[in-house]
Motif scaffolding. Structure first.
Motif, mmCIF file in Angstrom:
data_model
loop_
_atom_site.group_PDB
_atom_site.id
_atom_site.type_symbol
_atom_site.label_atom_id
_atom_site.label_comp_id
_atom_site.label_asym_id
_atom_site.label_seq_id
_atom_site.Cartn_x
_atom_site.Cartn_y
_atom_site.Cartn_z
ATOM 1 N N ARG A 91 -3.508 -5.944 -14.283
ATOM 2 C CA ARG A 91 -3.805 -5.602 -13.008
ATOM 3 C C ARG A 91 -4.657 -5.410 -12.318
ATOM 4 N NH1 ARG A 91 3.029 -3.955 -11.587
ATOM 5 N NH2 ARG A 91 3.605 -6.409 -12.859
ATOM 6 N N ASP A 92 -5.589 -5.953 -10.896
ATOM 7 C CA ASP A 92 -6.593 -4.920 -10.106
ATOM 8 C C ASP A 92 -6.107 -3.944 -9.056
ATOM 9 O OD1 ASP A 92 -9.097 -4.442 -9.334
ATOM 10 O OD2 ASP A 92 -9.236 -5.751 -8.180
ATOM 11 N N ILE A 93 -5.106 -2.652 -9.393
ATOM 12 C CA ILE A 93 -4.837 -1.573 -9.193
ATOM 13 C C ILE A 93 -5.819 -0.241 -8.409
ATOM 14 C CG2 ILE A 93 -3.099 0.543 -8.311
ATOM 15 C CD1 ILE A 93 -0.821 -0.932 -10.460
ATOM 16 N N ALA A 94 -6.349 -0.185 -6.530
ATOM 17 C CA ALA A 94 -6.830 0.321 -6.574
ATOM 18 C C ALA A 94 -6.414 1.690 -6.081
ATOM 19 C CB ALA A 94 -7.776 -0.528 -5.229
ATOM 20 N N MET A 153 0.846 -1.385 -0.321
ATOM 21 C CA MET A 153 -0.197 0.076 -0.102
ATOM 22 C C MET A 153 0.677 1.515 -0.237
ATOM 23 S SD MET A 153 -3.465 1.582 2.487
ATOM 24 C CE MET A 153 -2.371 1.776 3.957
ATOM 25 N N ASN A 154 -0.115 2.592 -0.658
ATOM 26 C CA ASN A 154 1.180 3.691 -0.517
ATOM 27 C C ASN A 154 0.617 4.672 -0.491
ATOM 28 O OD1 ASN A 154 3.225 5.244 -0.977
ATOM 29 N ND2 ASN A 154 3.318 5.078 -3.471
ATOM 30 N N HIS A 155 0.658 5.577 0.453
ATOM 31 C CA HIS A 155 -0.001 6.926 0.378
ATOM 32 C C HIS A 155 0.244 8.002 0.501
ATOM 33 C CE1 HIS A 155 1.278 7.198 4.855
ATOM 34 N NE2 HIS A 155 0.042 8.231 4.613
ATOM 35 N N GLN A 156 0.030 8.668 0.180
ATOM 36 C CA GLN A 156 -0.088 10.720 0.187
ATOM 37 C C GLN A 156 -0.806 11.428 0.640
ATOM 38 O OE1 GLN A 156 3.366 11.724 -1.355
ATOM 39 N NE2 GLN A 156 3.075 13.212 -0.176
ATOM 40 N N LEU A 166 -4.802 10.250 -0.455
ATOM 41 C CA LEU A 166 -4.721 9.802 -1.949
ATOM 42 C C LEU A 166 -3.991 8.162 -1.573
ATOM 43 C CD1 LEU A 166 -5.347 9.966 -5.240
ATOM 44 C CD2 LEU A 166 -3.177 10.108 -4.794
ATOM 45 N N VAL A 167 -4.742 6.964 -1.742
ATOM 46 C CA VAL A 167 -4.182 5.680 -1.895
ATOM 47 C C VAL A 167 -4.710 4.437 -2.460
ATOM 48 C CG1 VAL A 167 -4.820 3.233 0.027
ATOM 49 C CG2 VAL A 167 -4.539 6.063 0.727
ATOM 50 N N ILE A 168 -3.061 3.906 -2.826
ATOM 51 C CA ILE A 168 -2.926 2.839 -3.888
ATOM 52 C C ILE A 168 -2.480 1.624 -3.462
ATOM 53 C CG2 ILE A 168 -1.902 3.006 -6.399
ATOM 54 C CD1 ILE A 168 -1.800 6.566 -6.221
ATOM 55 N N TYR A 169 -3.022 0.722 -3.915
ATOM 56 C CA TYR A 169 -2.838 -0.110 -3.624
ATOM 57 C C TYR A 169 -2.926 -1.290 -4.210
ATOM 58 C CZ TYR A 169 -7.006 -0.387 -2.038
ATOM 59 O OH TYR A 169 -8.922 -0.322 -1.896
ATOM 60 N N HIS A 170 -2.688 -2.694 -4.632
ATOM 61 C CA HIS A 170 -3.097 -3.829 -5.883
ATOM 62 C C HIS A 170 -4.274 -4.733 -5.246
ATOM 63 C CE1 HIS A 170 -1.843 -7.556 -8.142
ATOM 64 N NE2 HIS A 170 -1.894 -6.624 -8.731
ATOM 65 N N ASN A 171 -4.882 -4.665 -5.289
ATOM 66 C CA ASN A 171 -5.933 -5.672 -4.618
ATOM 67 C C ASN A 171 -5.941 -7.708 -5.373
ATOM 68 O OD1 ASN A 171 -8.180 -3.842 -3.969
ATOM 69 N ND2 ASN A 171 -8.390 -3.217 -5.929
ATOM 70 N N ARG A 172 -5.307 -7.993 -4.384
ATOM 71 C CA ARG A 172 -5.464 -9.745 -3.927
ATOM 72 C C ARG A 172 -6.188 -10.178 -4.363
ATOM 73 N NH1 ARG A 172 1.160 -9.813 -3.378
ATOM 74 N NH2 ARG A 172 1.690 -7.576 -3.935
ATOM 75 N N GLU A 203 -7.810 5.063 -4.056
ATOM 76 C CA GLU A 203 -9.010 5.608 -3.733
ATOM 77 C C GLU A 203 -8.616 6.910 -3.032
ATOM 78 O OE1 GLU A 203 -9.693 3.253 0.041
ATOM 79 O OE2 GLU A 203 -10.412 1.818 -1.192
ATOM 80 N N TYR A 204 -9.380 8.188 -2.253
ATOM 81 C CA TYR A 204 -9.232 9.426 -2.312
ATOM 82 C C TYR A 204 -9.952 9.490 -1.171
ATOM 83 C CZ TYR A 204 -9.513 14.715 -2.201
ATOM 84 O OH TYR A 204 -9.551 15.652 -1.696
ATOM 85 N N LEU A 205 -9.084 9.525 -0.270
ATOM 86 C CA LEU A 205 -10.152 9.717 1.198
ATOM 87 C C LEU A 205 -9.899 11.353 2.112
ATOM 88 C CD1 LEU A 205 -7.659 7.299 3.282
ATOM 89 C CD2 LEU A 205 -10.126 6.918 1.422
#
Length: 70
Positions: free
Chosen positions: A43-46, A1-4, A64-70, A48-50
């Motif tokens: 790839r199923d990459i999500a 997971m990555n966020h900014q 902003l959160v970016i992650y790979h759905n598995r 999200e804007y929180l």
């Protein structure tokens, strides 16, 4: 997971408004969704804007959160 935190994109701005931060956050989400879908269509990459629970109080709640759905 990555966020900014969106506020981190305003290093030279003294007082960006919540509206500016929010608008830019929505824009970044759209950009990342398009770019990741283009570069990694298999790839199923999500993306999200929180906005957090304290939308009107804390500029650090915009993420902003970016992650790979598995």
């Amino acid at each position: 997971m990555n966020h900014q935190h969106v506020i981190d994109f305003f290093p030279n701005s003294k007082n960006p408004t919540l509206e500016q931060i929010n608008h830019f956050g929505v824009f970044l989400k759209q950009i990342w969704e398009c770019k990741l879908k283009s570069d990694f269509p298999e790839r199923d990459i999500a993306v999200e804007y929180l906005q957090g629970e304290n939308f009107e109080n804390d500029i650090y709640d915009f993420e902003l959160v970016i992650y790979h759905n598995r």
